[in-house]
Write an enzyme that holds these catalytic residues in place. Structure first.
Site, PDB file in Angstrom:
ATOM      1  CE1 TYR A  83      19.713  -3.035  -9.911  1.00 18.75           C
ATOM      2  CE2 TYR A  83      19.715  -4.006  -7.712  1.00 18.75           C
ATOM      3  CZ  TYR A  83      20.402  -3.617  -8.855  1.00 18.75           C
ATOM      4  OH  TYR A  83      21.757  -3.813  -8.939  1.00 18.75           O
ATOM      5  CG  ASP A 227      10.956  13.616  17.617  1.00 18.86           C
ATOM      6  OD1 ASP A 227       9.788  13.219  17.453  1.00 18.86           O
ATOM      7  OD2 ASP A 227      11.684  13.995  16.687  1.00 18.86           O
TER       8      ASP A 227
END
Ligand code: XMP
Length: 509
Positions: A83, A227
């Site tokens: 695209y 995390d």
């Protein structure tokens, strides 16, 4: 302050994240931006290049996402993919072929063999991955066509003088045989140093956090997951004793979780407030069987307990272990159509009226782990499977009692120990025991038993959106089942779950 960066503009392709990953694997820091971004919003001394992603639209449709033309004059090399190539062609005066069908899959391209920046040093014939409807029929003035296929006359084009490059195919997909060297050629043209790695990230982030926090104080919820652990260590490295962590044991953690996390963190000398709130949580959950209700109660209690403990610190900032996939998912960029549904402590930052410090905001999971490794987080912590915020509550269908939680913890500990010892822990993405709310008849010695049934769940998964059940060896399953029934009072039957996701989910509630 930023590392030198490539801006990746997302037009909705499922591969946008993959572009970012590939760049980072090559040592280049890429950040994803919304399709509607303007040149003014991405410009900066650290900008080295702009990549326009693929997307599901046709550039010829009215209202299709467009490009701010000023981006083409930023003075950095531009790479259009699929695209992105069509957008460039349309904006610069090329001719497009409108198609009603999509070409999808592997294709063979033939390069023109002339001078080309992107194809320099690469083979004349290449396998590439195509996924497009429209294509460029005629390159815009000033461009040379650098590759074609029998059906796509402009499979690649470039205008080296203006620094604009474009590909109809997807170099970020591994099926494109020369995809990585192509991206590397582009990055070289951008003048990237290719020095994006955990060590450099830590140095930069330490400086950035010191600048953000100044002489203020930070409070961070430490769960023992990868995390929050890495976020804690990184903040600790940056601001030392200005950081206080709060660990809340809600009584539904894995066996001895708090003790283990204490042991792992002992060498780092972090300020941690260890809170055993198990009575409070289990009390609030008594008699509750509805899964969503359980989640609500745990989420609400967590905020209450965390606020109470954090209030003692009088912090200026709230630290969080938010990672890049969280950012991409919640903002809807990066081709991520699936919105994360489990925001356990969502609302905490707003309620506490604290500014956020999110040191891992720009990292993918494997980069978080690489950072953990450099910061000295023990390997066993660093490679942990994810553990849901509501913990064992979602693995205890039916009413939760301390007794049932303990039975589950004991079975789960045996399962995990056997997986670790057999090397299967690292080969699965998530594995755990579940205590089913079913009692069945058994026989032990001469005695009839009537006890709980335990299910074992082990899955492999890339992103936890889909998962396959792990093909654990029968001998291993046999050993685990025998040990659980023998060693855990309260369980007399073990089953192994062989459902994938979809149609099942990973957790049981
Ligand atoms: P499901 O069960 O939806 O799980 O297939 C996908 C991934 O999300 C985790 N999970 C949660 N994590 N709070 C969390 O923090 C939750 O309420 C929750 N529910 C599921 C699950 O462990 C798996 O990794």
């Amino acid at each position: 302050m930023h590392h030198e960066r490539i801006a990746i503009i997302d037009y909705g392709s499922q591969y946008t994240r993959l572009i970012t990953r590939r760049l980072r694997e090559l040592g280049a820091f890429g950040l994803v931006y919304h399709g509607g971004i303007t040149a003014a919003e991405i410009v900066g001394a650290d900008l080295r290049g702009v990549i326009l992603s693929g997307g599901p639209n046709s550039v010829l449709e009215p209202g299709a996402p467009d490009l701010d033309p000023a981006i083409l004059s930023l003075g950095v090399p531009i790479l259009g993919i699929c695209y992105g190539q069509q957008l460039l062609a349309r904006n610069l005066g090329g001719r497009l072929h409108r198609s009603t069908s999509r070409e999808y899959g592997k294709a063979k391209i033939e390069t023109s063999g002339g001078i080309s920046v992107l194809f320099e040093g690469l083979p004349h014939l290449q396998t590439v991955w195509m996924s497009h409807g429209d294509h460029v029929e005629e390159a815009p003035p000033g461009f040379i066509v650098t590759a074609k296929t029998p059906t796509v006359p402009v499979a690649a084009m470039e205008d080296a003088a203006r620094g604009i490059y474009a590909l109809q195919f997807h170099p970020e997909v591994t099926h494109s045989s020369q995809g990585t060297p192509l991206l590397l050629n582009y990055l070289k043209r951008c003048g990237m140093l290719l020095d994006w790695n955990a060590g450099n990230f830590i140095d930069e982030q330490v400086k950035a956090m010191r600048a953000q926090v100044g002489s203020g104080t930070v409070v961070l919820g430490l769960s023992g997951g990868v995390d929050s652990s890495v976020a804690a260590l990184l903040l600790h490295k940056a601001i030392g004793q200005q950081l206080t962590c709060v660990f809340v044991d809600h009584g539904l953690m894995r066996k001895d979780e708090m003790k283990q996390v204490q042991a792992y963190f002992a060498p780092f000398e972090l300020n941690v407030i260890w809170v055993d709130a198990s009575d409070e949580f289990l009390g609030a959950l008594a008699g509750v069987t509805d899964p969503e209700q359980k989640r609500k109660i745990i989420g609400g209690k967590f905020i209450e307990v965390f606020e109470r403990e954090a209030g003692k610190v009088k912090a200026d900032f709230l630290g969080q272990g938010t990672t890049y996939p969280d950012v991409i998912e919640s903002s809807g960029i990066g081709g991520a159509i699936l919105v994360k549904s489990h925001h356990n402590v969502g609302g905490l930052p707003e309620r506490m009226k604290l500014q956020l410090v999110e040191p891992l905001r720009e990292l993918f999971k494997d980069e978080v782990r690489a950072t953990g490794l450099v910061l000295g987080l023990p390997e066993e912590m660093n490679q942990r499977h994810p553990f849901p915020g509501p913990g064992l509550a979602v693995r205890l269908p039916g009413a939760i009692t301390r007794e049932r939680a303990t039975i589950l913890q004991n079975a789960d500990a045996i399962f995990l120990q056997e997986l670790r010892e057999s090397g299967w822990y690292a080969r699965t993405s998530q594995a755990f025991a579940v205590l089913l709310p079913v009692q069945t008849v058994g026989i032990m010695g001469d005695e009839r038993t009537f006890e709980w049934m335990c299910a074992l769940r082990a899955v492999t998964s890339e992103d936890f959106m889909t998962a396959d059940w792990a093909r654990l060896p029968h001998e291993l399953l046999d050993r685990i089942a025998q040990r659980i029934v023998r060693e855990v009072r309260g369980i007399n039957r073990v089953v192994f779950d062989i459902t994938s996701k979809p149609p099942a989910t990973i957790e049981y509630e």
